[in-house]
Design a protein around this motif. Structure first.
Motif, mmCIF file in Angstrom:
data_model
loop_
_atom_site.group_PDB
_atom_site.id
_atom_site.type_symbol
_atom_site.label_atom_id
_atom_site.label_comp_id
_atom_site.label_asym_id
_atom_site.label_seq_id
_atom_site.Cartn_x
_atom_site.Cartn_y
_atom_site.Cartn_z
ATOM 1 N N ILE A 130 23.596 -14.139 40.437
ATOM 2 C CA ILE A 130 22.397 -14.627 39.844
ATOM 3 C C ILE A 130 21.298 -13.701 40.845
ATOM 4 O O ILE A 130 20.031 -14.292 41.430
ATOM 5 C CB ILE A 130 22.690 -15.612 40.222
ATOM 6 N N PHE A 131 21.889 -12.658 41.849
ATOM 7 C CA PHE A 131 20.549 -12.587 43.166
ATOM 8 C C PHE A 131 20.722 -10.785 42.348
ATOM 9 O O PHE A 131 20.716 -9.945 42.026
ATOM 10 C CB PHE A 131 21.877 -11.976 44.366
ATOM 11 N N HIS A 132 18.910 -10.963 43.140
ATOM 12 C CA HIS A 132 17.996 -9.192 42.073
ATOM 13 C C HIS A 132 18.836 -8.219 43.025
ATOM 14 O O HIS A 132 19.056 -8.714 44.379
ATOM 15 C CB HIS A 132 17.099 -9.870 43.150
ATOM 16 N N PRO A 133 18.734 -7.330 42.513
ATOM 17 C CA PRO A 133 18.718 -6.696 41.835
ATOM 18 C C PRO A 133 19.350 -7.204 40.069
ATOM 19 O O PRO A 133 19.373 -6.268 39.430
ATOM 20 C CB PRO A 133 17.795 -5.336 41.133
ATOM 21 N N TYR A 134 20.756 -7.544 40.834
ATOM 22 C CA TYR A 134 21.766 -8.096 39.185
ATOM 23 C C TYR A 134 21.638 -9.228 38.776
ATOM 24 O O TYR A 134 23.056 -9.750 38.808
ATOM 25 C CB TYR A 134 23.099 -7.306 40.325
ATOM 26 N N ASP A 135 20.265 -9.486 39.015
ATOM 27 C CA ASP A 135 20.749 -11.307 37.540
ATOM 28 C C ASP A 135 19.933 -10.631 36.571
ATOM 29 O O ASP A 135 19.169 -11.475 35.586
ATOM 30 C CB ASP A 135 19.916 -12.114 38.403
ATOM 31 N N THR A 136 20.089 -9.052 35.942
ATOM 32 C CA THR A 136 20.009 -8.886 34.501
ATOM 33 C C THR A 136 19.897 -10.045 33.648
ATOM 34 O O THR A 136 19.119 -10.002 31.901
ATOM 35 C CB THR A 136 19.910 -7.822 34.293
#
Length: 247
Positions: A130-136
């Motif tokens: 759920i953490f940017h940038p891996y929340d796509t």
């Protein structure tokens, strides 16, 4: 493709299917209709091998053999009541978990899980990233859960805090899960996710034992996601939670 006419470009899919099911044998001359005309000997050998595997007739075979090979011990749509969760957890030495956040399951078994973890139970968990940038994947998972992206992030963060507090090894997965998984040593409970908005009355749930094909599939899949060399997940740390806490 056990019949040579299955590859005949002059036949439609429906015609091929009818011929395939209705014909018990194939003539060697029909091999010439295969697209690989330049390799007739290979085609004949392949056809001969495939013809040895005919489609089983209705009523053939022993269902018990299929069940034994799969390792399936239970199928139900009653995820919470059909599975003996407390017994499975109390007798386990290793637990693997893979789900969105499983709040209801955690509220029911969290205290027992924490107590066992304090006495040596090994817990590994994979949760959504759920953490940017891996929340796509967050918007799609939220849509499936009938939530906003912010609500989903809050629920997953709550789960992350819990598993961090019981010293579980936690990984983050940037993807939409096709199933949830709970492994208790040599037994796996797997359940499907629906494609509707929000929750449904029940989802297909499977319990399978070690040595069966289903258990092997789910265990290999989880292990592959936990393997750093595959780059399918990333390690969780407290700095990530701080980013949620500060908005």
């Amino acid at each position: 493709v056990g019949r040579s006419f299955w590859a005949d470009p002059a036949l439609g899919i429906g015609s091929r299917r009818k011929l395939y099911v209705g014909d018990a044998a194939v003539e060697a001359s029909n091999v010439d209709t295969l697209r690989t005309r330049r390799e007739p000997e290979v085609c004949k050998a392949l056809t001969a091998l495939l013809l040895e595997r005919r489609i089983p007739e209705a009523g053939e075979g022993d269902p018990a053999i299929w069940m034994r090979d799969s390792g399936l011990t239970l199928v139900s749509t009653d995820f919470y009541r059909a599975v003996p969760w407390q017994s499975l957890l109390s007798s386990a030495s290793e637990v693997d978990l893979f789900f969105t956040y499983a709040r209801t399951w955690r509220r029911s078994l969290g205290s027992q899980l924490a107590r066992l973890s304090a006495h040596g139970l090994t817990v590994r968990v994979i949760l959504p990233d759920i953490f940017h940038p891996y929340d796509t994947s967050v918007p799609e998972i939220a849509r499936r859960c009938g939530q906003t992206s912010k609500d989903l992030q809050r629920n997953v963060a709550e789960a992350l805090r819990f598993y961090r507090d019981i010293d579980a090894e936690v990984r983050l997965y940037d993807g939409v899960q096709s199933h949830s998984l709970y492994r208790f040593d040599d037994l796996i409970v797997a359940s499907m996710y629906n494609h509707q908005r929000g929750q449904t009355d029940g989802v297909p749930t499977f319990v399978c034992r070690s040595g069966g094909t289903l258990y092997d599939f789910f265990q290999r899949d989880f292990s592959a996601m936990f393997d750093d060399e595959n780059h399918l997940t990333r390690r969780f740390d407290d700095l990530m939670l701080q980013s949620i806490d500060h908005g």
